[in-house]
Scaffold this motif. Structure first.
Motif, PDB file in Angstrom:
ATOM      1  N   GLN A  41       0.836  -1.205   0.000  1.00  0.00           N
ATOM      2  CA  GLN A  41       0.000   0.000   0.000  1.00  0.00           C
ATOM      3  C   GLN A  41       0.870   1.255   0.000  1.00  0.00           C
ATOM      4  O   GLN A  41       0.603   2.206  -0.745  1.00  0.00           O
ATOM      5  CB  GLN A  41      -0.940   0.003   1.217  1.00  0.00           C
ATOM      6  N   GLY A  75      -0.991  -4.479  10.152  1.00  0.00           N
ATOM      7  CA  GLY A  75      -2.244  -4.124  10.821  1.00  0.00           C
ATOM      8  C   GLY A  75      -2.622  -2.660  10.804  1.00  0.00           C
ATOM      9  O   GLY A  75      -3.726  -2.308  11.245  1.00  0.00           O
ATOM     10  N   GLU A 110      -6.238  -1.459   9.807  1.00  0.00           N
ATOM     11  CA  GLU A 110      -7.209  -2.559   9.845  1.00  0.00           C
ATOM     12  C   GLU A 110      -7.962  -2.546  11.184  1.00  0.00           C
ATOM     13  O   GLU A 110      -7.703  -1.746  12.049  1.00  0.00           O
ATOM     14  CB  GLU A 110      -6.481  -3.895   9.646  1.00  0.00           C
ATOM     15  N   ASN A 111      -8.937  -3.460  11.315  1.00  0.00           N
ATOM     16  CA  ASN A 111      -9.641  -3.671  12.584  1.00  0.00           C
ATOM     17  C   ASN A 111     -10.560  -2.520  12.973  1.00  0.00           C
ATOM     18  O   ASN A 111     -10.896  -2.351  14.142  1.00  0.00           O
ATOM     19  CB  ASN A 111      -8.628  -3.939  13.713  1.00  0.00           C
ATOM     20  N   ARG A 113     -16.020  -5.677  10.860  1.00  0.00           N
ATOM     21  CA  ARG A 113     -14.702  -5.048  10.907  1.00  0.00           C
ATOM     22  C   ARG A 113     -14.420  -4.385   9.562  1.00  0.00           C
ATOM     23  O   ARG A 113     -14.669  -4.951   8.504  1.00  0.00           O
ATOM     24  CB  ARG A 113     -13.600  -6.074  11.196  1.00  0.00           C
ATOM     25  N   TYR A 150     -11.805  -0.898   7.724  1.00  0.00           N
ATOM     26  CA  TYR A 150     -10.413  -0.453   7.616  1.00  0.00           C
ATOM     27  C   TYR A 150     -10.350   1.023   7.236  1.00  0.00           C
ATOM     28  O   TYR A 150     -11.313   1.615   6.760  1.00  0.00           O
ATOM     29  CB  TYR A 150      -9.661  -1.289   6.582  1.00  0.00           C
ATOM     30  N   ARG A 193      -7.598   3.501   4.995  1.00  0.00           N
ATOM     31  CA  ARG A 193      -6.449   3.481   4.094  1.00  0.00           C
ATOM     32  C   ARG A 193      -6.209   4.873   3.539  1.00  0.00           C
ATOM     33  O   ARG A 193      -7.002   5.790   3.758  1.00  0.00           O
ATOM     34  CB  ARG A 193      -6.685   2.470   2.966  1.00  0.00           C
ATOM     35  N   ARG A 227     -17.385  -1.191   6.792  1.00  0.00           N
ATOM     36  CA  ARG A 227     -18.038  -2.439   6.402  1.00  0.00           C
ATOM     37  C   ARG A 227     -19.202  -2.754   7.352  1.00  0.00           C
ATOM     38  O   ARG A 227     -19.356  -3.864   7.849  1.00  0.00           O
ATOM     39  CB  ARG A 227     -17.043  -3.600   6.341  1.00  0.00           C
ATOM     40  N   THR A 273      -7.998   0.922  14.852  1.00  0.00           N
ATOM     41  CA  THR A 273      -7.212   0.893  13.622  1.00  0.00           C
ATOM     42  C   THR A 273      -5.702   0.886  13.842  1.00  0.00           C
ATOM     43  O   THR A 273      -4.944   0.768  12.877  1.00  0.00           O
ATOM     44  CB  THR A 273      -7.602   2.085  12.750  1.00  0.00           C
ATOM     45  N   MET A 276      -1.344  -8.918  13.642  1.00  0.00           N
ATOM     46  CA  MET A 276      -2.023  -7.723  13.145  1.00  0.00           C
ATOM     47  C   MET A 276      -1.989  -6.566  14.145  1.00  0.00           C
ATOM     48  O   MET A 276      -2.552  -5.509  13.881  1.00  0.00           O
ATOM     49  CB  MET A 276      -3.474  -8.048  12.791  1.00  0.00           C
TER      50      MET A 276
END
Length: 569
Positions: free
Chosen positions: A304, A318, A321-322, A424, A426, A428, A443, A510, A518
């Motif tokens: 990324q 990680g 994420e989360n 869960r 994310y 970015r 999500r 996050t 992660m």
């Protein structure tokens, strides 16, 4: 004697720092929100330490911040004090984008939130410890909740669960609306127990929320940890000559020498500058901006980072994420009375009189946090702890997916959210430039079981609205009346949730704390793979707590300061 606007003048010794292009400090804290103010304020208690607190937004000296009802002006739209982010289209919400207000300016989201003081359930923190976050069980974090808190109910006494000497004022509402008490009575008629303290021995039940207010004014974390708003607080917060709070200072990226964080590149006064840190840098930008800054600085999934032309400092899967959040559904009931807020001629005249009252006595409707009462309940038999939270609002509140409530006159509303969602998402990058909004995808409802909890919440609200304490005052439900009885049609309620639900503004997770692959930070909040860098805010929560997130974020800031100090010994 009521507080006056005078209490909001800056303590210029501690909150107007100047920074040259080569300014150097012992610590740099990035983000003056709920956790960041606590970290910086506590680190600056050391008279030998120099601390820079960087904030992209403005000062918090504004009527819309310190008058509690001012949330109605700040939260709905973008502005200097609200990032007003939007998510990616959500398949679980019929393709809609979710609106995500986030505080910008001193105090961060504690300057625009509903001021509800809730810690979550004991089991939330014991769950963190069970995941490997040693030192984060409820018994471990309770001293930091107590240290931050000055609960007016205790009159200086304190008890085993609450604090009475901390910088964060926690009070009962000064002028609760009569309909808030009627909601409590109706919920009790529906079978819920009365609860006078949601942060006490038991969370379950219905009652009025305690709020982060003092003398009828919002008490954000800038007031708690930076300003020194009255004689008592000056004793707590005064004398911090080593603290420089730099507003309108946008962090662009963290600078590294090898694997060690040594400085922050910022835009300040129209020019790019580098502020250097001799000891540590603490990222406290919140669940969206903290992972964004790590990514923009070269910490995160290598593929990324390279796709945006960012050099990889450390490949850390990680980061971003989360993402977890409390999805929220609202049931509204229209009722024509100026006891409730509403955009009518009578309502505006009532509010004008209330503003005059507020200026004189700091009491009345202007002290309302709108969501005055609430409840914690179990949605189905067999659960050991509450899994749904209700917020009762003394207005026809809504979100971007419920239409413009202000056109509908007066009424009341109730929110329902599932406390520990399984979905869960994310965060970015959209760009390597921190001045652009990150890509946010919670999500929502990607886990089917979350929808069942939302349906149970709608049914619980309608069951309460049908009880005599509220029903005797008349009115009609908006959008849900066609469902019939409180049990309603399952498919109709599910469609209502997918069509109209949105966040209640509690994003976390996050920059997850933990010991698995992660995890982004370890249990001492140090970023894995690098040195001299920590994260301290709601983004480190491995799982979402069962309640509002402001008080837990402050606790994280308090504990982070102690972890940093302990590392020097």
């Amino acid at each position: 004697m009521p507080a006056t606007q005078e209490t909001w003048k800056l303590n210029t010794k501690t909150t107007q720092g100047s920074a040259s292009p080569a300014a150097e400090f012992d610590y740099i804290v990035i983000g003056a929100g709920s956790a960041g103010c606590a970290v910086a304020g506590r680190l600056a208690e050391d008279p030998t330490a120099t601390v820079a607190l960087l904030e992209a937004g403005p000062h918090d000296h504004h009527f819309s911040v310190w008058a509690p009802v001012g949330i109605a002006a700040i939260v709905p739209k973008a502005g200097p004090r609200n990032y007003a982010y939007y998510t990616e289209p959500q398949p679980g919400l019929n393709g809609r984008c979710s609106y995500q207000p986030r505080g910008r300016g001193l105090g961060g989201s504690s300057s625009i939130n509903g001021m509800v003081y809730i810690r979550g359930h004991r089991r939330d923190y014991d769950g963190w410890a069970a995941l490997g976050c040693q030192g984060w069980s409820f018994d471990d974090v309770l001293p930091y909740f107590r240290r931050s808190e000055r609960n007016a109910r205790l009159a200086g006494r304190g008890d085993t669960l609450h604090g009475s000497g901390g910088p964060l004022h926690v009070n009962d509402l000064r002028s609760p609306n009569p309909f808030s008490q009627r909601f409590i009575e109706a919920a009790m008629q529906a079978g819920l127990p009365r609860n006078h303290d949601f942060n006490g021995q038991s969370q379950e039940g219905v009652g009025l929320f305690q709020v982060t207010q003092h003398n009828g004014e919002r008490w954000n974390t800038a007031r708690a940890y930076l300003h020194g708003g009255n004689a008592e607080d000056k004793a707590l917060n005064g004398g911090r000559k080593g603290l420089a709070v730099l507003t309108d200072t946008q962090a662009l990226r963290i600078m590294f020498e090898g694997k060690r964080a040594v400085g922050v590149q910022v835009v300040r006064n129209g020019s790019v500058q580098v502020l250097r840190a001799r000891r540590e840098i603490v990222v406290s930008g919140g669940a969206f901006n903290s992972p964004q800054l790590l990514l923009a600085s070269g910490i995160g999934p290598a593929a990324q980072l390279r796709s945006f032309g960012i050099g990889v400092v450390h490949d850390l899967a990680g980061v971003g994420e989360n993402l977890q959040d409390h999805l929220d559904i609202i049931v509204n009931k229209q009722l024509h009375t100026t006891e409730l807020f509403g955009k009518t001629a009578g309502g505006m005249l009532r509010l004008a009189r209330e503003v005059v009252r507020y200026r004189r006595t700091r009491t009345g409707m202007v002290t309302s946090n709108i969501a005055e009462a609430g409840a914690f309940l179990r949605s189905r038999p067999g659960l050991e702890i509450p899994d749904v939270q209700l917020h009762f609002a003394v207005a026809l509140v809504g979100n971007r997916n419920l239409g413009k409530r202000s056109n509908l006159g007066h009424g009341y509303s109730c929110h329902a959210c599932v406390l520990r969602p399984k979905s869960r998402g994310y965060v970015r990058l959209r760009s390597a430039d921190m001045r652009e909004a990150p890509l946010i995808d919670p999500r929502f409802l990607s886990a089917e079981e979350d929808l069942a909890g939302m349906v149970a919440g709608v049914r619980a609200i309608r069951r309460i609205f049908a009880q005599p304490a509220l029903a005797q005052h008349g009115g009609r439900e908006l959008m849900t009346e066609a469902f019939g009885s409180d049990s309603g049609n399952e498919e109709a309620i599910r469609d209502f949730v997918r069509t109209h639900a949105d966040t209640v503004y509690h994003p976390v997770g996050t920059c997850k704390m933990g010991v698995d692959d992660m995890a982004v930070v370890d249990p001492e909040l140090r970023v894995y793979g690098v040195e001299g860098l920590r994260v301290a805010d709601a983004s480190v929560m491995p799982t979402l707590v069962g309640g509002n997130t402001n008080a837990p974020a402050i606790m994280i800031g308090e504990k982070a300061a102690d972890l940093i100090k302990a590392s020097l010994r």
